[in-house]
Write a protein that holds these residues in place. Structure first.
Motif, PDB file in Angstrom:
ATOM      1  N   GLY B  17       0.103 -12.298   1.702  1.00 13.88           N
ATOM      2  CA  GLY B  17       0.951 -12.730   2.464  1.00 13.88           C
ATOM      3  C   GLY B  17       2.240 -12.967   1.694  1.00 13.88           C
ATOM      4  N   GLN B  18       2.034 -13.652   0.762  1.00 15.08           N
ATOM      5  CA  GLN B  18       3.333 -14.414   0.107  1.00 15.08           C
ATOM      6  C   GLN B  18       4.004 -13.142  -0.643  1.00 15.08           C
ATOM      7  N   GLY B  19       3.114 -12.252  -1.447  1.00 19.38           N
ATOM      8  CA  GLY B  19       3.692 -11.198  -2.049  1.00 19.38           C
ATOM      9  C   GLY B  19       4.559 -10.287  -1.384  1.00 19.38           C
ATOM     10  N   LEU B  20       3.876 -10.129  -0.077  1.00 24.19           N
ATOM     11  CA  LEU B  20       4.647  -9.279   0.951  1.00 24.19           C
ATOM     12  C   LEU B  20       6.167  -9.615   1.527  1.00 24.19           C
ATOM     13  N   PHE B  21       6.132 -10.803   1.833  1.00 24.31           N
ATOM     14  CA  PHE B  21       7.151 -11.668   2.180  1.00 24.31           C
ATOM     15  C   PHE B  21       8.457 -11.493   1.034  1.00 24.31           C
ATOM     16  N   LEU B  22       7.779 -11.858  -0.440  1.00 29.58           N
ATOM     17  CA  LEU B  22       8.836 -11.808  -1.443  1.00 29.58           C
ATOM     18  C   LEU B  22       9.337 -10.360  -1.523  1.00 29.58           C
ATOM     19  N   PHE B  43      12.316  -4.064  10.893  1.00 35.80           N
ATOM     20  CA  PHE B  43      11.548  -3.484   9.583  1.00 35.80           C
ATOM     21  C   PHE B  43      11.088  -4.834   9.111  1.00 35.80           C
ATOM     22  N   TYR B  44      12.041  -5.681   8.990  1.00 33.98           N
ATOM     23  CA  TYR B  44      11.654  -7.054   8.203  1.00 33.98           C
ATOM     24  C   TYR B  44      10.888  -8.074   9.337  1.00 33.98           C
ATOM     25  N   ALA B  45      11.309  -7.844  10.615  1.00 28.71           N
ATOM     26  CA  ALA B  45      10.586  -8.892  11.519  1.00 28.71           C
ATOM     27  C   ALA B  45       9.116  -8.116  11.539  1.00 28.71           C
ATOM     28  N   VAL B  46       8.792  -6.947  11.693  1.00 31.94           N
ATOM     29  CA  VAL B  46       7.430  -6.636  11.788  1.00 31.94           C
ATOM     30  C   VAL B  46       6.519  -6.778  10.407  1.00 31.94           C
ATOM     31  N   GLY B  47       7.507  -6.698   9.010  1.00 22.76           N
ATOM     32  CA  GLY B  47       6.912  -6.932   7.827  1.00 22.76           C
ATOM     33  C   GLY B  47       6.489  -8.466   7.845  1.00 22.76           C
ATOM     34  N   SER B  48       7.397  -9.319   8.176  1.00 21.75           N
ATOM     35  CA  SER B  48       7.060 -10.790   8.177  1.00 21.75           C
ATOM     36  C   SER B  48       5.637 -10.923   9.337  1.00 21.75           C
ATOM     37  N   LEU B  49       5.910 -10.488  10.429  1.00 20.13           N
ATOM     38  CA  LEU B  49       4.444 -10.544  11.106  1.00 20.13           C
ATOM     39  C   LEU B  49       3.274 -10.237  10.389  1.00 20.13           C
ATOM     40  N   ILE B  50       3.335  -9.380   9.702  1.00 20.87           N
ATOM     41  CA  ILE B  50       2.289  -8.879   8.778  1.00 20.87           C
ATOM     42  C   ILE B  50       1.839  -9.661   7.768  1.00 20.87           C
ATOM     43  N   ALA B  51       2.852 -10.200   7.164  1.00 22.63           N
ATOM     44  CA  ALA B  51       2.588 -11.383   6.229  1.00 22.63           C
ATOM     45  C   ALA B  51       2.201 -12.618   6.696  1.00 22.63           C
ATOM     46  N   LEU B  52       2.572 -13.065   7.770  1.00 22.45           N
ATOM     47  CA  LEU B  52       2.024 -14.168   8.712  1.00 22.45           C
ATOM     48  C   LEU B  52       0.744 -13.814   9.170  1.00 22.45           C
ATOM     49  N   VAL B  53       0.370 -12.610   9.435  1.00 21.62           N
ATOM     50  CA  VAL B  53      -1.168 -12.516   9.852  1.00 21.62           C
ATOM     51  C   VAL B  53      -2.083 -12.689   8.507  1.00 21.62           C
ATOM     52  N   SER B 172      -0.309  -7.441  -5.380  1.00 27.79           N
ATOM     53  CA  SER B 172      -1.115  -7.026  -4.192  1.00 27.79           C
ATOM     54  C   SER B 172      -0.143  -7.259  -3.123  1.00 27.79           C
ATOM     55  N   GLY B 173       0.705  -7.920  -2.804  1.00 23.90           N
ATOM     56  CA  GLY B 173       1.854  -8.039  -1.646  1.00 23.90           C
ATOM     57  C   GLY B 173       2.755  -6.966  -1.746  1.00 23.90           C
ATOM     58  N   CYS B 174       3.176  -6.729  -2.865  1.00 23.60           N
ATOM     59  CA  CYS B 174       4.174  -5.359  -2.948  1.00 23.60           C
ATOM     60  C   CYS B 174       3.569  -3.914  -2.908  1.00 23.60           C
ATOM     61  N   THR B 175       2.141  -4.135  -3.278  1.00 31.35           N
ATOM     62  CA  THR B 175       1.618  -2.836  -2.870  1.00 31.35           C
ATOM     63  C   THR B 175       1.448  -2.652  -1.352  1.00 31.35           C
ATOM     64  N   LEU B 176       1.027  -3.467  -0.740  1.00 32.19           N
ATOM     65  CA  LEU B 176       1.217  -3.680   0.589  1.00 32.19           C
ATOM     66  C   LEU B 176       2.453  -3.175   1.193  1.00 32.19           C
ATOM     67  N   ALA B 177       3.515  -3.600   0.799  1.00 33.29           N
ATOM     68  CA  ALA B 177       4.836  -3.459   1.057  1.00 33.29           C
ATOM     69  C   ALA B 177       5.090  -2.078   0.817  1.00 33.29           C
ATOM     70  N   ALA B 178       4.854  -1.579  -0.086  1.00 32.24           N
ATOM     71  CA  ALA B 178       4.835   0.096  -0.333  1.00 32.24           C
ATOM     72  C   ALA B 178       4.359   0.668   0.721  1.00 32.24           C
ATOM     73  N   LEU B 179       3.224   0.366   1.140  1.00 28.34           N
ATOM     74  CA  LEU B 179       2.317   1.105   2.136  1.00 28.34           C
ATOM     75  C   LEU B 179       3.181   0.925   3.658  1.00 28.34           C
ATOM     76  N   TYR B 180       3.449  -0.163   3.832  1.00 25.54           N
ATOM     77  CA  TYR B 180       4.410  -0.822   4.949  1.00 25.54           C
ATOM     78  C   TYR B 180       5.661   0.140   5.062  1.00 25.54           C
ATOM     79  N   ALA B 181       6.515   0.067   3.698  1.00 29.86           N
ATOM     80  CA  ALA B 181       7.584   1.057   3.826  1.00 29.86           C
ATOM     81  C   ALA B 181       7.316   2.461   4.042  1.00 29.86           C
ATOM     82  N   GLN B 182       6.110   2.863   3.476  1.00 28.08           N
ATOM     83  CA  GLN B 182       5.909   4.421   3.820  1.00 28.08           C
ATOM     84  C   GLN B 182       5.631   4.621   5.315  1.00 28.08           C
ATOM     85  N   GLN B 183       5.060   3.621   5.869  1.00 28.47           N
ATOM     86  CA  GLN B 183       4.824   3.880   7.178  1.00 28.47           C
ATOM     87  C   GLN B 183       5.890   3.858   8.049  1.00 28.47           C
ATOM     88  N   MET B 184       7.123   3.020   7.516  1.00 23.57           N
ATOM     89  CA  MET B 184       8.268   2.853   8.216  1.00 23.57           C
ATOM     90  C   MET B 184       9.308   3.888   7.897  1.00 23.57           C
TER      91      MET B 184
END
Lengths: 242, 325
Positions: B17-22, B43-53, B172-184
């Motif tokens: 979660g922390q890594g995704l937010f960063l 994009f940022y709102a949904v990303g923050s929501l995922i980080a929050l989850v 790990s957060g950045c890897t998730l961010a890459a997946l998220y960016a790919q989806q979006m």
């Protein structure tokens, strides 16, 4: 400042576990609630103890020695378990230096047990709070019991008097004198925890004889040498010592 | 130590979660600085929501570690001395700012707060995000210091402990961010992927350093200092209980050395080379969703093994008193 503590004499301890059972009896019957005891008479018995007697064998056969080693909270002067507690349940009393856990504040996170290098803390599996030796704080100040019995249960029960109790900051107390004069030491001094409890080492009782102690100096009749038969025949005085 | 699964999930989940937010925040800053197309607020709102989850998941996991979770609020009182207490305070603060960051983006509330030549459009989201970053770094430090402050757990008593926690979380957060960016289908996809590779490789260096360090540890406590008898041959014959006790269950993992070693190699492969290879291939094949999913899932599973090993490897000196029944 007062620092109550135990001094345990390993030279005297016979490993009878009387301190263990009396500790459990007193502390499981107190107002703080019972200490858990699971499968006491079945396979895999387990439970909560504030005090345990362990046994070590020092040396290799045939030159071995058995050391019985009672182990409880050492009430460290710089207790590492106290600052790590997130709730303040684990605390060191200003007035007498006893390290205690407030069972009503403890959240059972176990962090203090990780922070104790001696393994002196045990989580009660039923109450889910951390428990440890209280130095019988509910007994040593109780004015309803005779003054001579206002000591920790383990100290009173020890049949060989291997456990001393007192203020280690008072240089003239029984415990301070014992530590000073009998070579009292602290466990794991490398961590700087300054345990208040001390242990007295095993001591061998040895007597050294000087040569002049074996030969009588005042020996007017030279009786130490081999007896020589008198030409006039033996006299009663030669064969009998008076 | 006996690895507590609640803490394994807590530290790995909040790390993600922390890594995704960063990654989101620095992604936003990057688009501002480089004037590349701005992402939408969603994009940022949904990303923050995922980080929050992920953060909430970690928080829930942490409650399973407590014997008395209903008293957890008390854990915020001893922040002067306890790193655990500090973590308990910083985690909700960080979650609040992630939430605020997401909400501001969702409603696109971004009035300009200050503007410089380099940062012409620094709006409210950047300010709130910056506070979130500070809280995020503080949370990494608190989490790491919980372990790094215990000086007789010599495997943990090193600055590498909080550094590793930070880098593992960021990677790990950045890897998730890459997946998220790919989806979006975000233009930030390339950057996220490259940074996930860089952070994973950096974490490989620091974790290897701590493994080498721990391999060479000389333990200060021995049976000699534990019972105070100076002899080269001391053997425990009884530990004061016929069955086990809390001390025998809490402080030893009960697995063989070979099992420990295999876990080490499993995490060294799953956390570092596999995700790096998958992400490197994905860089050139950005439509392959499966590569991003696998990179994140495999790295996360590897991190679970890494955290298990982190606990299991630490030798608590109290085990000197509990060797033989």
């Amino acid at each position: 400042m007062t620092q109550l503590a135990l001094v345990i004499d390993l030279n005297v301890c016979v490993g009878c576990h009387a301190c263990v059972t009396s500790c459990k009896q007193w502390n499981t019957s107190g107002s703080a609630g019972a200490m858990s005891d699971d499968n006491p008479y079945a396979a895999d018995p387990t439970g909560n103890f504030f005090n345990r007697v362990q046994t070590f064998e020092v040396g290799q056969f045939p030159n071995t020695e058995t050391v019985h080693f009672p182990k409880s909270c050492l009430h460290c002067e710089d207790a590492p378990c106290v600052p790590v507690c997130p709730t303040g349940a684990s605390h060191k009393r200003e007035e007498d230096g006893i390290v205690l856990v407030d069972y009503d504040k403890c959240i059972g996170c176990g962090y203090c047990s990780w922070a104790c290098p001696y393994g002196a803390r045990e989580l009660d599996e039923h109450e889910k709070v951390m428990k440890k030796c209280t130095l019988c704080v509910d007994r040593i100040y109780d004015e309803s019991i005779p003054e001579a019995e206002r000591k920790p249960a383990c100290v009173i029960s020890c049949p060989t008097n291997a456990r001393l109790f007192g203020d280690v900051h008072d240089p003239n107390s029984e415990v301070s004198i014992a530590i000073r004069e009998e070579g009292g030491y602290a466990l794991m001094p490398e961590w700087g925890t300054q345990p208040a409890n001390h242990y007295l080492p095993r001591r061998k009782t040895k007597k050294h004889y000087h040569e002049d102690e074996l030969v009588r100096v005042d020996n007017p009749l030279k009786k130490e040498g081999p007896l020589v038969a008198d030409e006039e025949g033996p006299f009663l005085e030669d064969s009998t010592s008076w | 130590m006996n690895p507590p699964y609640s803490v394994i999930f807590l530290t790995t989940l909040i790390g993600v979660g922390q890594g995704l937010f960063l990654a989101l925040f620095f992604g936003q800053s990057y688009t501002l600085l480089e004037h590349i197309p701005l992402e939408t607020g969603v994009f940022y709102a949904v990303g923050s929501l995922i980080a929050l989850v992920f953060l909430i998941g970690g928080l829930i996991a942490s409650f399973f570690h407590l014997g008395r979770p209903e008293r957890a609020w008390r854990a915020a009182t001893q922040w002067r001395t306890s790193w655990l207490s500090r973590e308990v305070i910083v985690l909700p603060i960080f979650m609040f700012f992630v939430f605020l960051y997401g909400v501001l983006h969702y409603f696109e509330i971004n009035p300009p707060v200050f503007g410089t030549a380099a940062f012409p459009e620094a709006g409210l989201t950047i300010v709130i995000g910056s506070i979130g970053v500070i809280a995020c770094i503080a949370l990494f430090v608190c989490t790491g210091m919980i372990y790094a402050c215990l000086k007789f757990l010599q495997e943990w008593y090193t600055p590498l402990t909080p550094i590793n926690y930070t880098l593992f979380g960021m990677a790990s957060g950045c890897t998730l961010a890459a997946l998220y960016a790919q989806q979006m289908q975000s233009p930030l996809l390339g950057h996220m992927t490259v940074w996930a590779i860089i952070l994973t490789m950096t974490a490989f260096l620091t974790r290897s350093a701590s493994l080498i360090r721990n391999y060479r540890i000389k333990y200060k406590s021995t049976l000699k200092t534990a019972i105070g008898v100076r002899h080269t041959h001391i053997q425990q014959k009884a530990q004061g209980a016929m069955g086990g006790s809390f001390n025998t269950r809490e402080f030893f993992h009960g697995k063989k050395a070979s099992f420990l070693k295999s876990i080490k190699w499993i995490f060294m492969i799953l956390v570092f080379p596999v995700p790096v290879a998958l992400l490197a291939v994905a860089l050139f094949n950005q439509q392959a969703t499966m590569l991003f999913v696998l990179a994140f899932v495999i790295q996360y599973i590897g991190l679970l093994a890494e955290r298990w090993f982190f606990f299991a490897q630490a030798k608590h000196p109290q085990n000197l008193y509990y060797q033989t029944i």
